[in-house]
Design an enzyme around this catalytic site. Sequence first.
Site, PDB file in Angstrom:
ATOM      1  N   ASP A  98      76.872  22.043 -77.685  1.00 54.85           N
ATOM      2  CA  ASP A  98      76.300  20.883 -77.469  1.00 54.85           C
ATOM      3  C   ASP A  98      76.665  19.647 -78.091  1.00 54.85           C
ATOM      4  O   ASP A  98      76.783  19.849 -79.551  1.00 54.85           O
ATOM      5  CB  ASP A  98      74.696  21.084 -77.573  1.00 54.85           C
ATOM      6  N   ASP A 201      75.475  15.732 -74.239  1.00 58.36           N
ATOM      7  CA  ASP A 201      74.161  15.229 -74.251  1.00 58.36           C
ATOM      8  C   ASP A 201      73.919  13.503 -73.963  1.00 58.36           C
ATOM      9  O   ASP A 201      74.619  12.728 -74.471  1.00 58.36           O
ATOM     10  CB  ASP A 201      73.638  15.760 -75.759  1.00 58.36           C
ATOM     11  N   GLU A 258      75.831  15.556 -69.415  1.00 58.87           N
ATOM     12  CA  GLU A 258      74.493  15.326 -68.846  1.00 58.87           C
ATOM     13  C   GLU A 258      74.391  13.697 -68.383  1.00 58.87           C
ATOM     14  O   GLU A 258      74.414  12.945 -69.426  1.00 58.87           O
ATOM     15  CB  GLU A 258      73.653  15.661 -70.027  1.00 58.87           C
ATOM     16  N   HIS A 330      66.534  23.729 -70.111  1.00 58.86           N
ATOM     17  CA  HIS A 330      65.633  23.368 -71.433  1.00 58.86           C
ATOM     18  C   HIS A 330      64.889  22.236 -71.419  1.00 58.86           C
ATOM     19  O   HIS A 330      63.760  22.043 -72.021  1.00 58.86           O
ATOM     20  CB  HIS A 330      66.316  23.591 -72.829  1.00 58.86           C
ATOM     21  N   ASP A 331      65.294  21.171 -70.364  1.00 62.76           N
ATOM     22  CA  ASP A 331      64.265  19.816 -70.258  1.00 62.76           C
ATOM     23  C   ASP A 331      63.788  19.972 -69.046  1.00 62.76           C
ATOM     24  O   ASP A 331      62.809  18.952 -68.579  1.00 62.76           O
ATOM     25  CB  ASP A 331      65.125  18.764 -70.268  1.00 62.76           C
TER      26      ASP A 331
HETATM   27  C1  GLC Z   1      69.028  15.302 -73.675  1.00 59.62           C
HETATM   28  C2  GLC Z   1      68.544  16.730 -74.163  1.00 59.62           C
HETATM   29  C3  GLC Z   1      67.135  16.644 -74.533  1.00 59.62           C
HETATM   30  C4  GLC Z   1      66.949  15.874 -75.697  1.00 59.62           C
HETATM   31  C5  GLC Z   1      67.919  14.529 -75.272  1.00 59.62           C
HETATM   32  C6  GLC Z   1      67.840  13.950 -76.840  1.00 59.62           C
HETATM   33  O1  GLC Z   1      68.332  14.977 -72.584  1.00 59.62           O
HETATM   34  O2  GLC Z   1      68.845  17.899 -72.998  1.00 59.62           O
HETATM   35  O3  GLC Z   1      66.567  18.102 -74.816  1.00 59.62           O
HETATM   36  O4  GLC Z   1      65.641  15.584 -75.793  1.00 59.62           O
HETATM   37  O5  GLC Z   1      68.888  14.292 -74.818  1.00 59.62           O
HETATM   38  O6  GLC Z   1      69.128  14.328 -77.505  1.00 59.62           O
END
Ligand code: GLC
Length: 559
Positions: A98, A201, A258, A330-331
């Site tokens: 990540d 991310d 993402e 995971h979100d």
């Molecule tokens: C992304 C991650 C999430 C995190 C955020 C800040 O959205 O997937 O879990 O809280 O970034 O890093």
Amino acid sequence: MKKKWWHKKIAYQIYPKSFKDSNGDGIGDIRGIIEKLDYLQELGIDLLWLSPIYSSPLADQGYDISDYYNIDPRFGTLDDLQELIEEGKKRNIGIVMDLVVNHCSDEHEWFKKAIADPDGPYGKFFYIENYKKGDKLPCNWRSYFGGSCWDFLPGHDDKIYLHVFHKKQPDLNWENPLLRKEIYHMINWWLDKGIAGFRIDAIINIKKKLPFQDYPADRSDGLTCIDNMLKEATGIGEFLNEMADECFRKYDAFTVGEVFNEKDDELPLFIGEHGYFSTMFDFSTTFIDETPVSTVEPVADLAEKYKKAAFASHKRVEGIGLLSNIIENHDEPRGVSRYIKPEDLSDKSKKMLAGIYFMMPGIPFIYQGQEIGMENLSEVKSLAELDDCANPHVYEKALEDGLSEEEALKLLSLKSRDNARTPFQWSDKQYAGFSQSKPWLMVNPKYKDINLAAQIGDPHSVFTFYKQLIALRKHTDYLNTFVYGDFVPYHEEQKNLLSFKRTGDRTILIAANYQKEPQMLQLDSTIKSILLSNRDEIVYDDNTIYLDGYDFVVAELEA
Ligand code: GLC
Ligand code: CA
């Protein structure tokens, strides 16, 4: 589309803290992942994305990194990780780390140095502004976890810093070339270790619309959603292209972004042949149950909304590149609990959902536990039972929107990120076989019924169905069609039917009856053979398939 090595891959996301605990401290770890590599190989996985395992105070569960060059001792050591990379290679499984570079932790040495000397070089790694109590803040953006995105710089009552996420996640200033150089150095250090690539991310946030300015307030807190700023920010491409050139392209690395809020005309730049990334996630279906005002009411017309969102998304990228397909991560809450009405939730409907998203064009990602049909927590008794730093904001907004305390907890049982973060349910033994001691987060009480041990040898289990889906997609006769074939929606207007063809070397029909009532699907060519279904025998003749509730079928058609 020019062929790339990652197009054919099946990816799996591990949330390390909750996957497998090897040493009995209640926290999942790298050695736990190594133990389970054979399992992942058996399932048919090629790429393994690990949510962050770097040194971290875990304020946002590792998405707050205090040392990019080290592993948090709770997860293991650099040697453990090297072993995971090597053991992965033996099984043709590539490790995807990540990459969290919109922000770091407030405990990172860069931020500590910025605090010690805000006007020095490390002050410029962040967004630090002069501020006197009572002054207007530089902008009214609401942090993603609620509240203003500005806080006082620790130890300074005349300076503030920007954090679009948690206050322990100060934003890094990408406008500063020295910061970017440090980041690229770090990325290449990891790529040199032999990883396959990165999941990237929250990347859209690295480009801010400057100078800081207010946008119209959209809630009673007087703040504004960051999307309003992101819509106006331009020029992110220069950073992303530079990062790709300096790092990813040199290694032919796999990258999955993402990415939210990208603009239509930017798509080829993001995921086209010379794009910044190999692919990016398709989040289109995660918006179908989003409402401006909190509610625990079920979504009307779920199946139709799902179809519209997913089809539109794949049409949008057609001829440009591949998306990465998910039903959860995971979100997000568990996909089966979200996209299937509670009264219709069964192994059969879970398999249908799996089949649909898996056979769309793109790279399928499975989130840990999805392959055994793990569900949301049905009941949350108090905020204290949960962990995620985003929960209080969800809860408070629910109350502000007029929900009762009971409804607000119900909302968390539907929406909280913790739904996906409870320990993997390996067996019906104590703590679901995840650990010898009490896990860091509660085990979902459903583990007695939903666990891998009960499913692994069962030809009708959800797990076995995932194995079959993967095997079918990889079958040499069909691989080319599944990966590079066209996506042709079929009888798109027929309600609660989700059906499409994949056409290439072969013509393959995918059909799902996304409701409990039966319905028929007219055919325009005859079925050559049924390749997979979630029912013992699919009923069809030359012109028609007779679908029962939640039937799912993949069939080869005469061309
Ligand atoms: C992304 C991650 C999430 C995190 C955020 C800040 O959205 O997937 O879990 O809280 O970034 O890093
Ligand atoms: Ca452990």
